[in-house]
Design an enzyme around this catalytic site. Structure first.
Site, short mmCIF file in Angstrom:
data_model
loop_
_atom_site.label_atom_id
_atom_site.label_comp_id
_atom_site.label_asym_id
_atom_site.label_seq_id
_atom_site.Cartn_x
_atom_site.Cartn_y
_atom_site.Cartn_z
N ASP A 222 0.83 -1.21 0.00
CA ASP A 222 0.00 0.00 0.00
C ASP A 222 0.86 1.27 0.00
OD1 ASP A 222 -1.35 -2.26 1.06
OD2 ASP A 222 -2.87 -0.98 1.99
N HIS A 224 -1.11 4.48 -0.44
CA HIS A 224 -2.12 5.35 0.16
C HIS A 224 -1.85 6.86 0.07
CE1 HIS A 224 -5.26 2.82 1.64
NE2 HIS A 224 -4.43 2.00 2.24
N ASP A 251 -4.13 -0.30 -3.31
CA ASP A 251 -4.29 0.80 -2.34
C ASP A 251 -3.27 1.92 -2.60
OD1 ASP A 251 -6.38 -0.59 -1.30
OD2 ASP A 251 -5.72 -0.51 0.78
N ASP A 254 -6.38 7.24 -1.38
CA ASP A 254 -7.15 7.41 -0.13
C ASP A 254 -6.23 7.61 1.08
OD1 ASP A 254 -9.71 7.38 -1.14
OD2 ASP A 254 -10.02 5.24 -0.84
N ARG A 255 -6.79 8.32 2.05
CA ARG A 255 -6.12 8.66 3.32
C ARG A 255 -5.03 9.72 3.11
NH1 ARG A 255 -7.82 5.96 7.66
NH2 ARG A 255 -9.07 4.10 7.29
N ASN A 283 -8.54 -2.83 -2.24
CA ASN A 283 -9.92 -2.53 -1.83
C ASN A 283 -10.21 -1.03 -1.86
OD1 ASN A 283 -8.15 -2.47 0.57
ND2 ASN A 283 -10.01 -1.93 1.67
N HIS A 284 -9.16 -0.19 -1.94
CA HIS A 284 -9.38 1.27 -2.03
C HIS A 284 -9.46 1.79 -3.46
CE1 HIS A 284 -9.52 2.97 2.06
NE2 HIS A 284 -8.97 1.81 2.37
N HIS A 332 -3.86 -8.23 -3.30
CA HIS A 332 -3.89 -7.18 -2.28
C HIS A 332 -4.32 -7.70 -0.91
CE1 HIS A 332 -4.15 -3.30 -0.40
NE2 HIS A 332 -5.37 -3.61 0.02
N ARG A 380 -12.75 -6.79 9.67
CA ARG A 380 -13.13 -5.62 8.87
C ARG A 380 -14.62 -5.58 8.54
NH1 ARG A 380 -8.27 -3.62 6.34
NH2 ARG A 380 -6.58 -5.12 6.51
N HIS A 407 -2.37 -4.74 2.39
CA HIS A 407 -3.68 -4.55 3.04
C HIS A 407 -3.64 -4.27 4.55
CE1 HIS A 407 -8.02 -4.82 3.02
NE2 HIS A 407 -8.12 -6.04 3.48
#
Length: 479
Positions: A222, A224, A251, A254-255, A283-284, A332, A380, A407
């Site tokens: 990730d 991010h 990923d 995001d964030r 998943n993002h 991922h 999750r 992840h």
């Protein structure tokens, strides 16, 4: 106060202090110990729910908030926690129900009213999107763009594609431009997106490659939206090239608040080096996550809603897994909710969509390993957790050696579990400016396929906080 209750209160205080220090794992540990002594305390469940939210264990957070409200249906924070958990899971109608309850109980609470209105807006927007999506003739954004006639103004001095093509010179100029917090011209951004959509849509859902004896590949986890840490990876490990191939394991966005810079850089390298630079979906790279965690807000702030819609189209074409030399499988999230999934099943996945709530596509993006055998409910709230025996069976059936996945934040940037058969790599150091974790990447050589781990620490970035573009409800719910 009974002796057990006093001990529980002390443990709660200890947990609260850990929480303040952002040591969420120990906060969870002490709240859990307090609950063992006093299992009927709604506040302990509510507090642990928030700690779970901070560590992205939304399923556990939801369960704790629900338990809190079973104990005390008048504990308002419980409704907020449950609403935030549901929002994180994309269950907006369920979240709206809880905000409705708070507004009913506290009609003069402005904060509650604002959260209710914000959530209601999202529910209505989702309904509208579903109505549009059900229209068979949904057109691609590409069809409505006239790139040829999009003008680049004279005052724009930034990088431009060379005769419509990405070159190494363009990539270096673009990264420099992003480093100085400047924007790429929208025409160039659209050119990259249109070309990368075409390229990705021609790839299989399971990409299969062979590393020669003398070749080495770098696998990153990730990133991010942490653009300055991405630049640092290239600084430490060299720019991507035909002799320095990379795989980025989902990923990307995001964030972190430089997600656009990260994704345009990665897409640019994919166009420059289609056979030496690989990207898998996380998943993002999905609409629900982008709406909550900042990427949608960031694209709209820096460019337009239309461009976000095109990003969404492109993300749907990202491959879901990659097999190296027929022996190492990279994805991922992780393995599957049911036994018997074969590589051929992955080849057959129709991936051009938002991921379903269950099944192999969902698992590839969402699942996590666990130390004990068997499977359990996901922390999750999506997919499952799988044990060493599940990994062993899957590898045996598919004649594989091990899996590499991402992840999850890891303190050291990577983790080896399931007797070396399940490796996690995470490449966003000091995740969200608060986790103090290292980042890592893996070198894999064709000669022996033995993973070699390289760690690195976070570098400074301009003063734009993570989640700066995230949904305001998500930001407040995490408080």
């Amino acid at each position: 106060m009974a002796e057990g209750d006093k001990k529980a209160e002390k443990l709660k205080e200890k947990a609260n202090n850990c929480f303040k220090d952002k040591d969420y794992d120990n906060a969870i540990k002490y709240y859990t110990e307090a609950l063992e002594l006093n299992p009927a305390n709604a506040i302990y469940f509510s507090n642990r729910s928030l700690a779970y939210l901070r560590t992205e264990c939304y399923g556990y957070a939801l369960a704790d908030a629900t338990k809190c409200l079973e104990i005390d249906k008048n504990y308002i924070k419980g409704y907020y926690r449950r609403a935030t958990s549901n929002m994180a899971l994309g269950k907006f109608k369920a979240a709206l129900k809880d905000y409705e309850t708070v507004v009913r109980v506290r009609p003069s609470d402005k904060d509650a009213k604002m959260k209710y209105q914000e959530c209601n807006k999202i529910v209505k927007q989702k309904a509208f999107e579903r109505a549009i999506a059900s229209d068979e003739l949904k057109k691609s954004v590409v069809d409505s763009l006239d790139i040829e006639n999009m003008m680049i103004e004279d005052e724009y001095t930034g990088p431009k594609l060379e005769e419509g093509k990405v070159t190494m010179r363009f990539m270096k100029e673009m990264m420099e431009c992003f480093k100085d917090q400047k924007k790429l011209h929208r025409k160039c951004a659209y050119q990259i997106l249109i070309q990368v959509k075409e390229l990705l849509s021609n790839l299989p859902s399971l990409v299969e490659i062979t590393l020669k004896e003398t070749e080495k590949m770098t696998i990153c986890g990730d990133t991010h939206g942490q653009f300055y840490d991405l630049l640092n990876i290239f600084e430490l490990n060299g720019l991507p090239s035909e002799t320095n191939p990379y795989l980025f394991n989902g990923d990307f966005v995001d964030r972190g608040s430089f997600s656009l810079e990260v994704i345009l850089t990665l897409f640019g390298f994919k166009l420059l080096l289609p056979d030496s630079f690989y990207l898998l979906r996380g998943n993002h790279e999905t609409d629900n996550m982008n709406q909550m965690y900042g990427f949608e807000g960031e694209v709209k702030a820096k460019y337009t809603t239309q461009m976000f819609t095109l990003f969404s189209e492109v993300f749907q074409w990202l491959p879901l897994a990659q097999c190296i030399n027929g022996k190492v499988l990279v994805m991922h999230g992780g393995l599957f909710s049911e036994d018997g999934v074969m590589l051929d099943d992955l080849r057959k996945i129709d991936r051009n969509r938002q991921p379903p709530d269950s099944g192999p596509m969902c698992d590839l993006l969402w699942s996590d390993p666990q130390p004990q055998n068997g499977r359990s409910v996901s922390k999750r709230g999506v997919s499952c957790q799988f044990g060493p025996d599940v990994t062993e069976r899957f590898l045996d059936q598919n004649k594989l050696d091990y899996i590499v996945r991402s992840h999850e934040v890891k303190a050291e940037g990577y983790e080896v579990t399931h007797s070396g058969k399940c490796i996690t790599v995470f490449s966003a150091p000091n995740y969200c400016d608060q986790m103090a974790n290292k980042g890592a990447y893996i070198h894999l050589r064709g000669s022996d396929l033995k993973p070699e781990f390289h760690q690195f620490t976070a570098v400074p970035h301009p003063n734009v906080k993570p989640m700066a573009y995230a949904n305001s409800l998500m930001q407040m719910g995490m408080m």
